[in-house]
Scaffold this motif. Sequence first.
Motif, mmCIF file in Angstrom:
data_model
loop_
_atom_site.group_PDB
_atom_site.id
_atom_site.type_symbol
_atom_site.label_atom_id
_atom_site.label_comp_id
_atom_site.label_asym_id
_atom_site.label_seq_id
_atom_site.Cartn_x
_atom_site.Cartn_y
_atom_site.Cartn_z
ATOM 1 N N GLU A 1 42.727 68.836 58.168
ATOM 2 C CA GLU A 1 42.444 70.267 58.222
ATOM 3 C C GLU A 1 41.188 70.602 57.426
ATOM 4 O O GLU A 1 40.363 71.425 57.856
ATOM 5 C CB GLU A 1 43.645 71.049 57.692
ATOM 6 N N VAL A 2 41.029 69.979 56.254
ATOM 7 C CA VAL A 2 39.808 70.169 55.471
ATOM 8 C C VAL A 2 38.607 69.664 56.259
ATOM 9 O O VAL A 2 37.540 70.288 56.278
ATOM 10 C CB VAL A 2 39.914 69.447 54.112
ATOM 11 N N ASN A 3 38.770 68.541 56.940
ATOM 12 C CA ASN A 3 37.690 67.990 57.751
ATOM 13 C C ASN A 3 37.312 68.941 58.885
ATOM 14 O O ASN A 3 36.124 69.099 59.207
ATOM 15 C CB ASN A 3 38.104 66.638 58.320
ATOM 16 N N GLU A 4 38.310 69.604 59.482
ATOM 17 C CA GLU A 4 38.017 70.565 60.547
ATOM 18 C C GLU A 4 37.163 71.715 60.026
ATOM 19 O O GLU A 4 36.201 72.146 60.677
ATOM 20 C CB GLU A 4 39.322 71.109 61.133
ATOM 21 N N ILE A 5 37.499 72.224 58.826
ATOM 22 C CA ILE A 5 36.703 73.302 58.228
ATOM 23 C C ILE A 5 35.286 72.819 57.945
ATOM 24 O O ILE A 5 34.301 73.515 58.220
ATOM 25 C CB ILE A 5 37.366 73.809 56.933
ATOM 26 N N TYR A 6 35.168 71.603 57.403
ATOM 27 C CA TYR A 6 33.849 71.058 57.065
ATOM 28 C C TYR A 6 32.992 70.887 58.318
ATOM 29 O O TYR A 6 31.808 71.252 58.331
ATOM 30 C CB TYR A 6 34.019 69.725 56.343
ATOM 31 N N GLU A 7 33.584 70.354 59.379
ATOM 32 C CA GLU A 7 32.841 70.171 60.627
ATOM 33 C C GLU A 7 32.412 71.513 61.199
ATOM 34 O O GLU A 7 31.304 71.659 61.729
ATOM 35 C CB GLU A 7 33.706 69.412 61.642
ATOM 36 N N PHE A 8 33.281 72.507 61.091
ATOM 37 C CA PHE A 8 32.954 73.847 61.581
ATOM 38 C C PHE A 8 31.769 74.433 60.810
ATOM 39 O O PHE A 8 30.806 74.931 61.395
ATOM 40 C CB PHE A 8 34.181 74.748 61.449
ATOM 41 N N LEU A 9 31.823 74.368 59.473
ATOM 42 C CA LEU A 9 30.769 74.967 58.657
ATOM 43 C C LEU A 9 29.441 74.244 58.824
ATOM 44 O O LEU A 9 28.378 74.880 58.841
ATOM 45 C CB LEU A 9 31.186 74.968 57.183
ATOM 46 N N THR A 10 29.472 72.936 58.935
ATOM 47 C CA THR A 10 28.215 72.194 59.046
ATOM 48 C C THR A 10 27.602 72.295 60.434
ATOM 49 O O THR A 10 26.473 71.854 60.644
ATOM 50 C CB THR A 10 28.428 70.711 58.687
ATOM 51 N N SER A 11 28.326 72.902 61.385
ATOM 52 C CA SER A 11 27.760 73.100 62.724
ATOM 53 C C SER A 11 27.113 74.466 62.879
ATOM 54 O O SER A 11 26.523 74.762 63.914
ATOM 55 C CB SER A 11 28.858 72.945 63.786
ATOM 56 N N ILE A 12 27.207 75.330 61.838
ATOM 57 C CA ILE A 12 26.647 76.677 61.933
ATOM 58 C C ILE A 12 25.135 76.610 61.773
ATOM 59 O O ILE A 12 24.636 76.083 60.777
ATOM 60 C CB ILE A 12 27.233 77.598 60.845
ATOM 61 N N PRO A 13 24.372 77.145 62.728
ATOM 62 C CA PRO A 13 22.914 77.197 62.539
ATOM 63 C C PRO A 13 22.566 78.154 61.414
ATOM 64 O O PRO A 13 23.091 79.258 61.340
ATOM 65 C CB PRO A 13 22.398 77.713 63.888
ATOM 66 N N THR A 14 21.676 77.730 60.501
ATOM 67 C CA THR A 14 21.393 78.533 59.306
ATOM 68 C C THR A 14 20.056 79.247 59.361
ATOM 69 O O THR A 14 19.780 80.085 58.515
ATOM 70 C CB THR A 14 21.399 77.642 58.052
ATOM 71 N N ALA A 15 19.208 78.929 60.300
ATOM 72 C CA ALA A 15 17.858 79.494 60.302
ATOM 73 C C ALA A 15 17.912 81.011 60.415
ATOM 74 O O ALA A 15 18.501 81.560 61.334
ATOM 75 C CB ALA A 15 17.057 78.918 61.466
ATOM 76 N N GLY A 16 17.285 81.678 59.453
ATOM 77 C CA GLY A 16 17.159 83.125 59.515
ATOM 78 C C GLY A 16 18.441 83.885 59.288
ATOM 79 O O GLY A 16 18.520 85.067 59.599
ATOM 80 N N ARG A 17 19.468 83.261 58.695
ATOM 81 C CA ARG A 17 20.742 83.947 58.589
ATOM 82 C C ARG A 17 21.206 84.102 57.154
ATOM 83 O O ARG A 17 22.359 84.384 56.908
ATOM 84 C CB ARG A 17 21.802 83.201 59.401
ATOM 85 N N GLN A 18 20.324 83.908 56.175
ATOM 86 C CA GLN A 18 20.720 84.121 54.794
ATOM 87 C C GLN A 18 20.927 85.607 54.556
ATOM 88 O O GLN A 18 20.041 86.420 54.763
ATOM 89 C CB GLN A 18 19.642 83.594 53.839
ATOM 90 N N ARG A 19 22.124 85.980 54.085
ATOM 91 C CA ARG A 19 22.457 87.394 53.934
ATOM 92 C C ARG A 19 21.771 88.032 52.739
ATOM 93 O O ARG A 19 21.761 89.248 52.612
ATOM 94 C CB ARG A 19 23.975 87.566 53.810
#
Length: 373
Positions: free
Chosen positions: A154-172
């Motif tokens: 389950e932790v691995n699922e969260i990690y895979e999900f977060l590391t697949s998020i594109p980050t360009a231009g999305r810093q809040r």
Amino acid sequence: MKKEDISKIFLSDAEYTAWVAKWDSLQTGLFTPLSDSLQTLSIPGANGGVNWGSTATNPKKGMLYVIGMNYPSVYDKLRTLEAMEVMDRKSRTGRGDSKVYQQNCVMCHGNDGAGLVGPPLLNIGQNYNFNQFKALMSTGRADMPSFAYLKEEEVNEIYEFLTSIPTAGRQRNAVNNDTVKGPVVASGGAPGGLDTRQLSEAGNSKYGMPYPEGVKVGHERLYLRGWGLEFPYILNPPWSEIMAYDLNTGVLKWKRPLGEDLEAKKKGFENSGMLKGLANGMLVTSTGLVFANSKDGHIYAFDAENGEELWKSKLPSGSMGLPSMYEEQGIQFLVVPSAVPVQFGRGNEQNDGKDQEPAPQGGYVVYALPDRE
């Protein structure tokens, strides 16, 4: 709040200039409704004032003691359901979803990991390998609790999900300097609709409540993403205070900062109170003392009549929760929770807290109080 209240303590010169320029594009003011064309600055914000603060009383003397926080919210513009869903679809492009993330993380970090009450998680893959991330999930950190009950897959699922998020231009934390012209409050009646509509994945809530029959509303309900809590450091201190109200006369008898931010002190600002001093509590005694704990890692005793600091003691770590007291064999004991890391200033928000220590093991510190004499 005025433009002059924008703080230089934890802002770079470029950030300070950007916030000063941004000021004229924000709507502010007491009881100002949110808008679909302007961002809204609210002080106190969703986590400010006494929300997540604490109160205590001495009913015999008619005294009320309040912990309040000068914690602003910078609310985003209201958007239609369709606009919110378009934003979510764009943020999900090229990645799947995680049921485990939705069940455990979304309330603090948002559907897209951009941060709500908790910090953004957009660079997790750059700052943590899987073993480091697994350790973080097991121990917790700062305001984040432990998720030791999750299985490794389950932790691995969260990690895979977060590391697949594109980050360009999305810093809040980026500041938008565009000045929006137009009325402060959106026209067309109250921003809502008479029908309850389900939010697929937009914002925090799954449903929008209908307005009562007969209330004039616009054609579409508008929704808010997040609580605007990313910028607690844009105001000058004090950030956390204890206030004493005399209910017999209706006046504020005294107030003083609670805790001290050592990063602010290094910059010459003493008696600052703690940034994000959430979930601290007080205990009032019949002998005229007010005990209060702080996330700066201390327990304090104040004179209940005038707020003078009489005593403080360093704790093993930061403190959240309520202190308590009991008596055993004629001795008064003060019990103080001490179980969260101490964090000053802006912390390590720029790298998602990579360099912070894991949360210490939870525990309590117990003091045996001397006789009143």
